[in-house]
Design a protein around this motif. Structure first.
Motif, PDB file in Angstrom:
ATOM      1  N   VAL A  28      10.891   4.430   5.835  1.00  0.00           N
ATOM      2  CA  VAL A  28       9.717   3.661   6.262  1.00  0.00           C
ATOM      3  C   VAL A  28       8.454   4.183   5.580  1.00  0.00           C
ATOM      4  O   VAL A  28       7.601   3.401   5.137  1.00  0.00           O
ATOM      5  CB  VAL A  28       9.566   3.717   7.799  1.00  0.00           C
ATOM      6  CG1 VAL A  28       8.259   3.075   8.240  1.00  0.00           C
ATOM      7  CG2 VAL A  28      10.745   3.018   8.472  1.00  0.00           C
ATOM      8  N   GLY A  29       8.320   5.514   5.482  1.00  0.00           N
ATOM      9  CA  GLY A  29       7.145   6.099   4.839  1.00  0.00           C
ATOM     10  C   GLY A  29       7.025   5.709   3.377  1.00  0.00           C
ATOM     11  O   GLY A  29       5.944   5.369   2.894  1.00  0.00           O
ATOM     12  N   ILE A  30       8.160   5.758   2.646  1.00  0.00           N
ATOM     13  CA  ILE A  30       8.145   5.365   1.229  1.00  0.00           C
ATOM     14  C   ILE A  30       7.810   3.884   1.091  1.00  0.00           C
ATOM     15  O   ILE A  30       6.999   3.489   0.243  1.00  0.00           O
ATOM     16  CB  ILE A  30       9.510   5.679   0.581  1.00  0.00           C
ATOM     17  CG1 ILE A  30       9.711   7.201   0.469  1.00  0.00           C
ATOM     18  CG2 ILE A  30       9.609   5.046  -0.806  1.00  0.00           C
ATOM     19  CD1 ILE A  30      11.097   7.616   0.031  1.00  0.00           C
ATOM     20  N   ALA A  31       8.433   3.052   1.934  1.00  0.00           N
ATOM     21  CA  ALA A  31       8.201   1.602   1.855  1.00  0.00           C
ATOM     22  C   ALA A  31       6.728   1.269   2.109  1.00  0.00           C
ATOM     23  O   ALA A  31       6.107   0.505   1.345  1.00  0.00           O
ATOM     24  CB  ALA A  31       9.097   0.887   2.859  1.00  0.00           C
ATOM     25  N   ILE A  32       6.152   1.854   3.166  1.00  0.00           N
ATOM     26  CA  ILE A  32       4.747   1.555   3.488  1.00  0.00           C
ATOM     27  C   ILE A  32       3.824   2.156   2.437  1.00  0.00           C
ATOM     28  O   ILE A  32       2.814   1.548   2.062  1.00  0.00           O
ATOM     29  CB  ILE A  32       4.399   2.073   4.892  1.00  0.00           C
ATOM     30  CG1 ILE A  32       5.231   1.332   5.949  1.00  0.00           C
ATOM     31  CG2 ILE A  32       2.918   1.892   5.177  1.00  0.00           C
ATOM     32  CD1 ILE A  32       5.025   1.824   7.353  1.00  0.00           C
ATOM     33  N   GLY A  33       4.161   3.349   1.945  1.00  0.00           N
ATOM     34  CA  GLY A  33       3.357   3.967   0.894  1.00  0.00           C
ATOM     35  C   GLY A  33       3.295   3.107  -0.352  1.00  0.00           C
ATOM     36  O   GLY A  33       2.230   2.934  -0.962  1.00  0.00           O
ATOM     37  N   ILE A  34       4.440   2.532  -0.744  1.00  0.00           N
ATOM     38  CA  ILE A  34       4.478   1.641  -1.918  1.00  0.00           C
ATOM     39  C   ILE A  34       3.668   0.380  -1.662  1.00  0.00           C
ATOM     40  O   ILE A  34       2.900  -0.074  -2.517  1.00  0.00           O
ATOM     41  CB  ILE A  34       5.942   1.295  -2.268  1.00  0.00           C
ATOM     42  CG1 ILE A  34       6.674   2.549  -2.779  1.00  0.00           C
ATOM     43  CG2 ILE A  34       5.997   0.185  -3.308  1.00  0.00           C
ATOM     44  CD1 ILE A  34       8.157   2.365  -2.970  1.00  0.00           C
ATOM     45  N   MET A  35       3.803  -0.188  -0.466  1.00  0.00           N
ATOM     46  CA  MET A  35       3.061  -1.407  -0.144  1.00  0.00           C
ATOM     47  C   MET A  35       1.551  -1.155  -0.133  1.00  0.00           C
ATOM     48  O   MET A  35       0.770  -1.981  -0.616  1.00  0.00           O
ATOM     49  CB  MET A  35       3.525  -1.958   1.206  1.00  0.00           C
ATOM     50  CG  MET A  35       4.903  -2.616   1.154  1.00  0.00           C
ATOM     51  SD  MET A  35       5.355  -3.464   2.682  1.00  0.00           S
ATOM     52  CE  MET A  35       5.855  -2.073   3.694  1.00  0.00           C
ATOM     53  N   GLN A  69      -7.123  -1.757   1.337  1.00  0.00           N
ATOM     54  CA  GLN A  69      -6.204  -0.609   1.320  1.00  0.00           C
ATOM     55  C   GLN A  69      -6.687   0.475   2.274  1.00  0.00           C
ATOM     56  O   GLN A  69      -5.896   1.045   3.042  1.00  0.00           O
ATOM     57  CB  GLN A  69      -6.093  -0.043  -0.098  1.00  0.00           C
ATOM     58  CG  GLN A  69      -5.028   1.051  -0.228  1.00  0.00           C
ATOM     59  CD  GLN A  69      -5.025   1.700  -1.600  1.00  0.00           C
ATOM     60  OE1 GLN A  69      -5.934   2.466  -1.924  1.00  0.00           O
ATOM     61  NE2 GLN A  69      -4.013   1.390  -2.398  1.00  0.00           N
ATOM     62  N   LYS A  70      -7.998   0.749   2.249  1.00  0.00           N
ATOM     63  CA  LYS A  70      -8.541   1.776   3.140  1.00  0.00           C
ATOM     64  C   LYS A  70      -8.467   1.346   4.606  1.00  0.00           C
ATOM     65  O   LYS A  70      -8.221   2.158   5.489  1.00  0.00           O
ATOM     66  CB  LYS A  70      -9.989   2.073   2.749  1.00  0.00           C
ATOM     67  CG  LYS A  70     -10.106   2.814   1.422  1.00  0.00           C
ATOM     68  CD  LYS A  70     -11.560   3.059   1.048  1.00  0.00           C
ATOM     69  CE  LYS A  70     -11.651   3.799  -0.288  1.00  0.00           C
ATOM     70  NZ  LYS A  70     -13.055   4.014  -0.693  1.00  0.00           N
ATOM     71  N   ILE A  71      -8.682   0.048   4.841  1.00  0.00           N
ATOM     72  CA  ILE A  71      -8.590  -0.469   6.214  1.00  0.00           C
ATOM     73  C   ILE A  71      -7.171  -0.283   6.753  1.00  0.00           C
ATOM     74  O   ILE A  71      -6.960   0.190   7.879  1.00  0.00           O
ATOM     75  CB  ILE A  71      -9.005  -1.953   6.272  1.00  0.00           C
ATOM     76  CG1 ILE A  71     -10.513  -2.084   6.008  1.00  0.00           C
ATOM     77  CG2 ILE A  71      -8.646  -2.565   7.631  1.00  0.00           C
ATOM     78  CD1 ILE A  71     -10.991  -3.508   5.847  1.00  0.00           C
ATOM     79  N   PHE A  72      -6.167  -0.648   5.926  1.00  0.00           N
ATOM     80  CA  PHE A  72      -4.774  -0.503   6.352  1.00  0.00           C
ATOM     81  C   PHE A  72      -4.384   0.972   6.530  1.00  0.00           C
ATOM     82  O   PHE A  72      -3.651   1.322   7.445  1.00  0.00           O
ATOM     83  CB  PHE A  72      -3.838  -1.180   5.344  1.00  0.00           C
ATOM     84  CG  PHE A  72      -3.824  -2.676   5.453  1.00  0.00           C
ATOM     85  CD1 PHE A  72      -3.524  -3.300   6.654  1.00  0.00           C
ATOM     86  CD2 PHE A  72      -4.121  -3.469   4.357  1.00  0.00           C
ATOM     87  CE1 PHE A  72      -3.513  -4.682   6.765  1.00  0.00           C
ATOM     88  CE2 PHE A  72      -4.113  -4.852   4.447  1.00  0.00           C
ATOM     89  CZ  PHE A  72      -3.812  -5.466   5.659  1.00  0.00           C
ATOM     90  N   GLN A  73      -4.881   1.833   5.631  1.00  0.00           N
ATOM     91  CA  GLN A  73      -4.594   3.268   5.756  1.00  0.00           C
ATOM     92  C   GLN A  73      -5.111   3.810   7.078  1.00  0.00           C
ATOM     93  O   GLN A  73      -4.418   4.559   7.775  1.00  0.00           O
ATOM     94  CB  GLN A  73      -5.235   4.034   4.590  1.00  0.00           C
ATOM     95  CG  GLN A  73      -4.534   3.896   3.266  1.00  0.00           C
ATOM     96  CD  GLN A  73      -5.241   4.684   2.176  1.00  0.00           C
ATOM     97  OE1 GLN A  73      -5.871   5.701   2.442  1.00  0.00           O
ATOM     98  NE2 GLN A  73      -5.156   4.209   0.953  1.00  0.00           N
TER      99      GLN A  73
END
Length: 454
Positions: free
Chosen positions: A241-248, A258-262
């Motif tokens: 999950v971490g890799i998938a979300i990190g790539i997205m 990107q900053k909002i989602f982070q």
């Protein structure tokens, strides 16, 4: 031109010779035992007791109270003698090694002087007539030990074994020692039957009886099984999950979004596990839970807090939701560090976005994945205490699927008041965890030596 000598250089010469100042500090530390280290009141009269009396044992209060030989006092004498020896042999030893030796000895002397003073007060307070105060001998012990510590740092600094920036790490190092290493001395509790009436130190030794009790019950198997299986699920699912979300996150072109989602995805990480437990309760409660009232409806309710079959998936889901932001940020930072020319070359070769991910991104994440894997495998015998105790609301019906080593230790200590058995479980957890780290790192060294941690 000769550099102007600092005040410390004038007080503490650093030439490679016998360190008379170090020898003097060691001798002064021994001399403090001849001074009163504490005073006490007996029958309205003030008495003082010298430190030397704790080396041989003494009777006080007109022979009515016997004070035994104090182990801490003996250790202080030994350390002070070693300090004197270090000062004498300084000329024959490399300065940085002598400085390191003095640093270790002075730290030990400083800690021992504080522990000894506290122990003296405790010993006298346990006697008849409890008005006890420290005398100037105890204060001098601490002062001389502190001077030794300063001198040790000065020697290391003058011989370039430490630099000013090293002192910035000192508070963190002290916290690490106090929080992680000093408690290790309590390992002996696992081999005792603790009797609070006489104290931990004087309690009877029982050998490995606490371990025998632990492994003779089914608790050892249940808590070990749950701890390992849950952590394996957390590691695998958390990384995927971490890799998938990190790539997205990385593929979001607009940096503002990107900053909002982070920020948004990190919020669960910042929420206390107690709050999380009540959020989960708001969904699963029998009386007003969202699932029972809004989804299943009247007559179809499920008593989640009495149904074991749902909790493995629930706990894995809650853990994944809470930590996915943290894991995603770690992998996002690793992806951001990948050389952009690799993606450009892949585009020139006609690679699609998915091919770039599988042929460039994932292989380049290998070192990060291996490092995190070793670190997480090292804690495979540890569990999130709040997750397994508070989220299931400590329901006894669910123990077979929520009991881990950490919750067992807590219940053995707080509920059953079995400090020896709780300590035995902690020792078992630590030793096996250490072995797992070595094994995991050994496997990585065999497969890919460059990515091994040690």
């Amino acid at each position: 031109m000769n550099e102007k000598k600092s005040m410390l250089d004038k007080i503490f010469p650093s030439s490679n010779r016998i360190m008379f100042d170090v020898i003097l500090l060691g001798i002064l530390s021994l001399v403090t035992f001849l001074f009163p280290v504490a005073t006490y009141v007996y029958r309205k009269k003030l008495y003082s007791i010298k430190g030397s009396r704790f080396l041989t044992g003494v009777t006080i209060m007109k022979g009515k109270v016997e004070v035994p030989t104090n182990t801490w006092a003996i250790l202080m004498v030994v350390v002070a003698a070693l300090v004197i020896l270090t000062g004498i042999l300084f000329v024959k030893v490399k300065a940085k090694y002598a400085g390191t030796t003095l640093l270790v000895l002075s730290t030990a002397e400083f800690v021992l002087s504080i522990v000894f003073s506290k122990n003296v007060v405790s010993t006298l307070e346990a006697a008849k007539g409890k008005q006890v105060t420290l005398a100037y001998g105890s204060i001098l012990m601490v002062i001389f030990a502190l001077l030794m510590l300063i001198r040790a740092f000065h020697i290391l600094y003058k011989n370039k074994a430490v630099v000013p920036l090293d002192f910035m790490a000192l508070p963190g190092a002290l916290y690490f020692l106090i929080n992680n290493y000093f408690p290790m001395f309590g390992i002996f509790i696992a081999f005792k039957k603790v009797d609070y009436s006489v104290g931990i130190a004087k309690s009877d030794w029982v050998g490995v009886d606490n371990f025998k009790y632990l492994f003779s019950t089914q608790d050892a198997w249940i808590m070990t099984r749950n701890t390992i299986l849950y952590n394996l699920a957390f590691i695998v699912i958390g990384m995927v999950v971490g890799i998938a979300i990190g790539i997205m996150l990385y593929e979001i072109v607009n940096r503002t979004w990107q900053k909002i989602f982070q920020t948004t995805i990190l919020l669960p990480q910042l929420v206390s596990m107690i709050i999380v437990a009540y959020i989960v309760y708001g969904f699963l409660s029998n009386e007003a839970g969202f699932i029972n009232k809004a989804v299943l409806g009247a007559g179809n309710e499920i008593d989640f807090y009495a149904s074991k079959q749902y909790w493995p998936a629930l706990l894995i889901g809650v853990n994944t939701w809470k930590l996915m932001g943290y894991n995603a940020i770690i992998f996002l930072s690793s992806i951001a560090g990948i050389d952009k020319s690799l993606y450009e070359a892949a585009k020139v070769d006609g690679a699609t976005k998915m091919q770039q991910i599988f042929r460039v991104t994932l292989p380049m994440l290998k070192p990060t994945v291996i490092t995190l894997l070793i670190m997480q495998v090292g804690r495979i015998f540890y569990s999130d205490f709040g997750l397994f105790l508070q989220v299931p609301m400590s329901s006894g019906v669910l123990y077979s699927v929520t009991q881990t080593i950490d919750t067992y230790v807590y219940r053995a200590l707080m509920t059953l008041n079995q400090i020896g058995k709780a300590s035995a479980a902690s020792v078992y957890q630590s030793v096996v965890g250490f072995i797992v780290v070595l094994v995991a790192n050994g496997i990585v060294r065999k497969v890919d030596k460059e990515n091994a941690m040690f």
